[in-house]
Scaffold this active site. Structure first.
Site, PDB file in Angstrom:
ATOM      1  N   HIS A  32       0.809  -1.219   0.000  1.00  0.00           N
ATOM      2  CA  HIS A  32       0.000   0.000   0.000  1.00  0.00           C
ATOM      3  C   HIS A  32       0.841   1.267   0.000  1.00  0.00           C
ATOM      4  CE1 HIS A  32       1.070  -0.441   4.224  1.00  0.00           C
ATOM      5  NE2 HIS A  32       0.846   0.854   4.353  1.00  0.00           N
TER       6      HIS A  32
HETATM    7  C1  UD1 Z   1      -1.686   5.163   6.324  1.00  0.00           C
HETATM    8  C2  UD1 Z   1      -0.344   5.569   6.951  1.00  0.00           C
HETATM    9  C3  UD1 Z   1       0.686   4.473   6.734  1.00  0.00           C
HETATM   10  C4  UD1 Z   1       0.161   3.126   7.201  1.00  0.00           C
HETATM   11  C5  UD1 Z   1      -1.180   2.849   6.528  1.00  0.00           C
HETATM   12  C6  UD1 Z   1      -1.776   1.532   6.962  1.00  0.00           C
HETATM   13  C7  UD1 Z   1       0.220   7.970   6.946  1.00  0.00           C
HETATM   14  C8  UD1 Z   1       1.041   9.001   6.324  1.00  0.00           C
HETATM   15  N1  UD1 Z   1       0.173   6.785   6.335  1.00  0.00           N
HETATM   16  O1  UD1 Z   1      -1.510   5.066   4.938  1.00  0.00           O
HETATM   17  O2  UD1 Z   1       1.856   4.781   7.447  1.00  0.00           O
HETATM   18  O3  UD1 Z   1       1.094   2.122   6.892  1.00  0.00           O
HETATM   19  O4  UD1 Z   1      -2.080   3.910   6.871  1.00  0.00           O
HETATM   20  O5  UD1 Z   1      -2.995   1.294   6.350  1.00  0.00           O
HETATM   21  O6  UD1 Z   1      -0.357   8.211   7.987  1.00  0.00           O
HETATM   22  N2  UD1 Z   1      -9.116   4.700   2.757  1.00  0.00           N
HETATM   23  C9  UD1 Z   1     -10.297   3.999   2.800  1.00  0.00           C
HETATM   24  N3  UD1 Z   1     -10.801   3.652   4.021  1.00  0.00           N
HETATM   25  C10 UD1 Z   1     -10.184   3.969   5.184  1.00  0.00           C
HETATM   26  C11 UD1 Z   1      -8.983   4.700   5.130  1.00  0.00           C
HETATM   27  C12 UD1 Z   1      -8.460   5.052   3.922  1.00  0.00           C
HETATM   28  O7  UD1 Z   1     -10.873   3.693   1.781  1.00  0.00           O
HETATM   29  O8  UD1 Z   1     -10.703   3.612   6.257  1.00  0.00           O
HETATM   30  C13 UD1 Z   1      -8.542   5.057   1.438  1.00  0.00           C
HETATM   31  C14 UD1 Z   1      -8.851   6.468   1.036  1.00  0.00           C
HETATM   32  O9  UD1 Z   1      -9.088   6.459  -0.321  1.00  0.00           O
HETATM   33  C15 UD1 Z   1      -7.572   7.218   1.326  1.00  0.00           C
HETATM   34  C16 UD1 Z   1      -6.513   6.144   1.104  1.00  0.00           C
HETATM   35  O10 UD1 Z   1      -7.130   4.932   1.489  1.00  0.00           O
HETATM   36  O11 UD1 Z   1      -7.411   8.320   0.526  1.00  0.00           O
HETATM   37  C17 UD1 Z   1      -5.269   6.357   1.872  1.00  0.00           C
HETATM   38  O12 UD1 Z   1      -5.533   6.508   3.277  1.00  0.00           O
HETATM   39  P1  UD1 Z   1      -4.507   7.343   4.208  1.00  0.00           P
HETATM   40  O13 UD1 Z   1      -4.909   7.266   5.633  1.00  0.00           O
HETATM   41  O14 UD1 Z   1      -4.271   8.686   3.620  1.00  0.00           O
HETATM   42  O15 UD1 Z   1      -3.127   6.598   3.997  1.00  0.00           O
HETATM   43  P2  UD1 Z   1      -2.759   5.054   3.954  1.00  0.00           P
HETATM   44  O16 UD1 Z   1      -2.238   4.766   2.596  1.00  0.00           O
HETATM   45  O17 UD1 Z   1      -3.849   4.196   4.485  1.00  0.00           O
END
Ligand code: UD1
Length: 378
Positions: free
Chosen positions: A220
């Site tokens: 991811h």
């Molecule tokens: C975040 C953390 C990363 C961790 C990862 C584990 C930061 C900078 N990154 O990355 O260190 O390893 O979490 O998962 O804090 N989304 C959903 N549902 C959710 C949450 C997110 O669909 O419940 C999707 C959204 O489209 C969002 C994308 O995932 O834009 C990314 O989510 P985000 O929290 O920005 O970063 P992660 O890639 O999950």
């Protein structure tokens, strides 16, 4: 007002999936202490889906958060700013003796910054890990959180050297062990067998994958999934691997979005790859522990595979968890196809790397952390 209102309050923060495994044993250890302090659990809402949040709270027995800031997704700036804006009044209301943050996600640094600017001591659990790669948002979060922390708990001894090299007084550093491994050891017996995981998610599943005869893939990281050429190359490599060893692939929401955006779904369908939704903790634990090998860009899985003695091939150029390479089962290969394939060959021909369990990855890290916090502040 109940009696708890008179006890010193420790605000504990979680935001994203990897935080939940770290906070669970800390909340349990606070519950066991003899009423010295009162926890107040804040969930920032960085992760919000059932699969990315609620299932972890339920399975790990984490108490319902006292407050959910519901920040949701956004750019780094928007997400971080929103968490800060909404966290500030929580501290104003509670006046805690300290704020405890875990790991390296945006919620970690956002809440840390708010706390120190209000002169509230910050406690960082999982301090001092460094990949040296400042392109990773987590590395920025780690360096900055450690700089502003008052008490820093490390998972491996080398981490203290990183902190001292950055000017942090070693008196503030405490080698407590690994809370994520507390959670692993607490839950291993309850893990869902991998075949049950597959039949739960795939109605047509025919029991044709055997224990210790499949690879688990998770990825991811923006560096692997946000760039079309890199993601496409990795998926081609995985398809090739799957011709020799079936691959199970729980797909993170970020990765699912990018696979669809770049039109790469058909690639996945061309291999022996079983795609699943993001898995709850007990399910992923079952799938990891029965895997022959794990291919991943996760930080947590590098540690969990070391604790379980499962070979791990890390699809990143560096790791902030070097002990998993020096002592554990981890090899770092990046996203280069040849390197990934040659590590896979090693696994298929010789079983892959074996290792040992690092010091203080013994299931008692959270207890040591809470004891130290009580001694230090109360
Ligand atoms: C975040 C953390 C990363 C961790 C990862 C584990 C930061 C900078 N990154 O990355 O260190 O390893 O979490 O998962 O804090 N989304 C959903 N549902 C959710 C949450 C997110 O669909 O419940 C999707 C959204 O489209 C969002 C994308 O995932 O834009 C990314 O989510 P985000 O929290 O920005 O970063 P992660 O890639 O999950």
């Amino acid at each position: 007002m109940n009696d708890n209102s008179k006890k010193p309050v420790l605000v504990c923060v979680v935001g994203a999936r990897p935080n939940f495994m770290k906070i669970a044993p800390i909340m349990a250890a606070i519950k066991k202490q003899e009423g010295h302090l009162q926890p107040y659990l804040v969930h920032t809402g960085q992760h919000y889906d059932e699969a990315m949040k609620d299932s972890f709270f339920r399975q790990l027995g984490i108490p319902e958060p006292d407050i959910d800031l519901e920040v949701g997704s956004g750019s780094h700036a928007v997400q971080t700013a929103e968490i800060m804006r909404l966290f500030e009044p929580v501290l104003d209301d509670l006046n805690p003796f300290a704020v405890l943050v875990v790991g390296d996600v945006n919620s970690t640094i956002a809440c840390g910054l708010v706390a120190v600017k209000k002169h509230i001591p910050l406690i960082h659990v999982e301090a001092g890990l460094r990949s040296g790669d400042r392109q990773m948002p987590e590395e920025i979060n780690r360096v900055l959180t450690d700089q502003i922390s008052d008490l820093l708990f490390t998972t491996e001894k080398e981490a203290e050297k990183n902190l001292v090299a950055e000017g942090i007084d070693s008196k503030r550093v405490c080698f407590a062990g690994n809370v994520m491994i507390d959670t692993l050891l607490n839950n291993l017996k309850k893990a869902t067998p991998f075949s049950e995981v597959l039949s739960r998610h795939i109605s047509s599943y025919r029991q044709n994958i055997e224990a210790k005869n499949y690879a688990l893939l998770t990825m991811h990281r923006p560096s692997n999934v946000d760039d079309e050429a890199v993601l496409s190359r990795i998926l081609d490599t995985i398809v090739e691997i799957s011709q020799k060893l079936p691959v199970i692939f729980p797909v993170h929401p970020r990765t699912a979005k990018m696979i669809e955006k770049f039109g790469l779904t058909s690639k996945l369908q061309s291999g022996n790859i079983t795609c699943l939704p993001p898995l709850p903790y007990l399910e992923i634990l079952g799938v990891v522990s029965s895997a022959k090998v794990v291919l991943t860009d996760s930080g947590g899985l590098q540690e969990e595979t070391t604790a379980l003695g499962v070979p791990c091939i890390t699809l990143r150029e560096s790791t902030e968890r070097p002990i998993t390479v020096d002592q554990g089962t981890n090899v770092i290969v990046g996203s280069d196809s040849e390197k990934i394939l040659s590590s896979m060959k090693e696994v298929l021909e010789r079983g892959g790397k074996s290792g040992q369990i690092p010091e203080k990855w013994d299931g008692h890290a959270a207890k040591r952390i809470i004891q130290k916090i009580i001694e230090h502040y109360l």
